[in-house]
Write an enzyme that holds these catalytic residues in place. Sequence first.
Site, PDB file in Angstrom:
ATOM      1  N   ARG A  91       0.880  -1.040  -0.180  1.00 32.50           N
ATOM      2  CA  ARG A  91       0.151   0.078   0.040  1.00 32.50           C
ATOM      3  C   ARG A  91       1.060   1.273   0.062  1.00 32.50           C
ATOM      4  O   ARG A  91       0.586   2.043  -0.852  1.00 32.50           O
ATOM      5  CB  ARG A  91      -1.073   0.215   1.378  1.00 32.50           C
ATOM      6  CG  ARG A  91      -1.662   1.377   1.330  1.00 32.50           C
ATOM      7  CD  ARG A  91      -2.838   1.323   2.115  1.00 32.50           C
ATOM      8  NE  ARG A  91      -2.705   0.331   3.500  1.00 32.50           N
ATOM      9  CZ  ARG A  91      -2.138   0.477   4.504  1.00 32.50           C
ATOM     10  NH1 ARG A  91      -1.237   1.653   4.492  1.00 32.50           N
ATOM     11  NH2 ARG A  91      -2.240  -0.256   5.463  1.00 32.50           N
ATOM     12  N   ASP A 129      -7.576  19.134 -14.560  1.00 35.30           N
ATOM     13  CA  ASP A 129      -7.857  17.564 -14.786  1.00 35.30           C
ATOM     14  C   ASP A 129      -7.426  17.598 -16.429  1.00 35.30           C
ATOM     15  O   ASP A 129      -7.998  18.238 -17.471  1.00 35.30           O
ATOM     16  CB  ASP A 129      -9.410  17.334 -14.766  1.00 35.30           C
ATOM     17  CG  ASP A 129      -9.848  16.021 -15.228  1.00 35.30           C
ATOM     18  OD1 ASP A 129      -8.978  15.348 -16.065  1.00 35.30           O
ATOM     19  OD2 ASP A 129     -10.867  15.662 -14.402  1.00 35.30           O
TER      20      ASP A 129
HETATM   21  C1  PLP Z   1     -13.441   9.371 -16.425  1.00 38.78           C
HETATM   22  C2  PLP Z   1     -12.919  10.770 -15.951  1.00 38.78           C
HETATM   23  C3  PLP Z   1     -12.721  11.134 -14.318  1.00 38.78           C
HETATM   24  C4  PLP Z   1     -12.782  10.065 -13.413  1.00 38.78           C
HETATM   25  O1  PLP Z   1     -12.063   8.951 -13.514  1.00 38.78           O
HETATM   26  P1  PLP Z   1     -12.270   7.377 -13.344  1.00 38.78           P
HETATM   27  O2  PLP Z   1     -10.994   6.743 -13.492  1.00 38.78           O
HETATM   28  O3  PLP Z   1     -13.528   6.901 -13.856  1.00 38.78           O
HETATM   29  O4  PLP Z   1     -12.562   7.309 -11.800  1.00 38.78           O
HETATM   30  C5  PLP Z   1     -12.453  12.362 -14.111  1.00 38.78           C
HETATM   31  N1  PLP Z   1     -12.266  13.318 -15.053  1.00 38.78           N
HETATM   32  C6  PLP Z   1     -12.459  13.089 -16.153  1.00 38.78           C
HETATM   33  C7  PLP Z   1     -12.255  14.486 -17.434  1.00 38.78           C
HETATM   34  C8  PLP Z   1     -12.842  12.026 -16.935  1.00 38.78           C
HETATM   35  O5  PLP Z   1     -13.230  11.828 -18.166  1.00 38.78           O
END
Ligand code: PLP
Length: 384
Positions: free
Chosen positions: A54, A179
């Site tokens: 972990r 993101d």
């Molecule tokens: C899919 C996605 C997420 C979340 O990710 P997971 O791997 O599904 O938990 C976050 N931000 C964006 C832009 C995504 O497309």
Amino acid sequence: MSDQHSHQSFETRAIHAGNTADPLTGAVVPPIYQVSTYKQDGVGGLRGGYEYSRSANPTRTALEENLAALEGGRRGLAFASGLAAEDCLLRTLLAPGDHVVIPNDAYGGTFRLFAKVVERWGVDFSVANTSDIASVREAVNDRTKLIWVETPSNPLLGITDIEAVAGVARQAGVKLVVDNTFASPYLQQPLALGADVVVHSLTKYMGGHSDVVGGALVTADAALGEELAYHQNAMGAVAGPFDSWIVLRGIKTLAVRMDRHSENATKIVEMLTQHPKVTQVLYPGLPEHPGHEIAAKQMRSFGGMISFRVQGGEEAAVEVCNRAQLFTLGESLGGVESLIEHPGRMTHASVAGSALEVPADLVRVSVGIENVEDLLADLRQALG
Ligand SMILES: *Cc1c(COP(=O)(O)O)cnc(C)c1O
């Protein structure tokens, strides 16, 4: 990023960073260390610094070093999913009473994490149109701790000027989180533009083959990376050895895949903009897209995600999704295979009735790397 790779081009780093030959056997690819614990040579005598998986696992370390190198960051951390990474980040940086600014077209799961989980812990948020810098500045107050940006955004393909928002964040003394899932580090490098943390769903372009769920955080600052690593271990939602290995494998072809995703998307956009049943095409590569100039400045190319609106409203949009054959009807994105979906009823059902609600006549496609003529033919027949 380690000095060893800082002079290398992206494609080379994608293949080599973190991928050192196994010291024991010379295996060219890092082995899947499917193990939970490590023999100690006397109490506290750790051979490779590994104690319990972990806390750290060599296959995950390989991926984490690779991620840091690709984003030009100091520390990479791999998680069980994108949302697990986001959760770790938010619960490391925020405390009750804090405030965050989130975009008005965030990924549905990100919005749900803020609205249904984090808010209950006493953190409130404002929704801003992050494409408009004045709107971001207005949303910041004296309790704001971070600004969250997603560019290109999901599913409306909105573009945020990362450098400009970084300026707002710096001035306000708050952190900027980007993101980078839709662009991938090959197309866009948020840390170089002033972001503090990059978030990824590794499930999408990084893995690239629709066969794994994973997430990542990459920080510009080593101390913040250390703090997040502490919480990653304390909270425990780590990426497992096999998942780490398969993402590391996917990343090796990221550059060539992204080039083809962008190339195919450009040709599909050309067809869609001329199609009589399509009322609007949302793609940052289009000169008429309001974020086109900024996208051209901060992205290498415009990526493989396209959204479009169809004549006839919700039922017509759903019908297009149902008729597609080569474009597989499904959620997610970023794989080699093309996908199609109806955001209103599928990926973005959780934002219905909120400020993030998406148009009912919207269709989203994740353009794969198949032959583009086959993809065009399928979309034409689906549009009828
Ligand atoms: C899919 C996605 C997420 C979340 O990710 P997971 O791997 O599904 O938990 C976050 N931000 C964006 C832009 C995504 O497309």
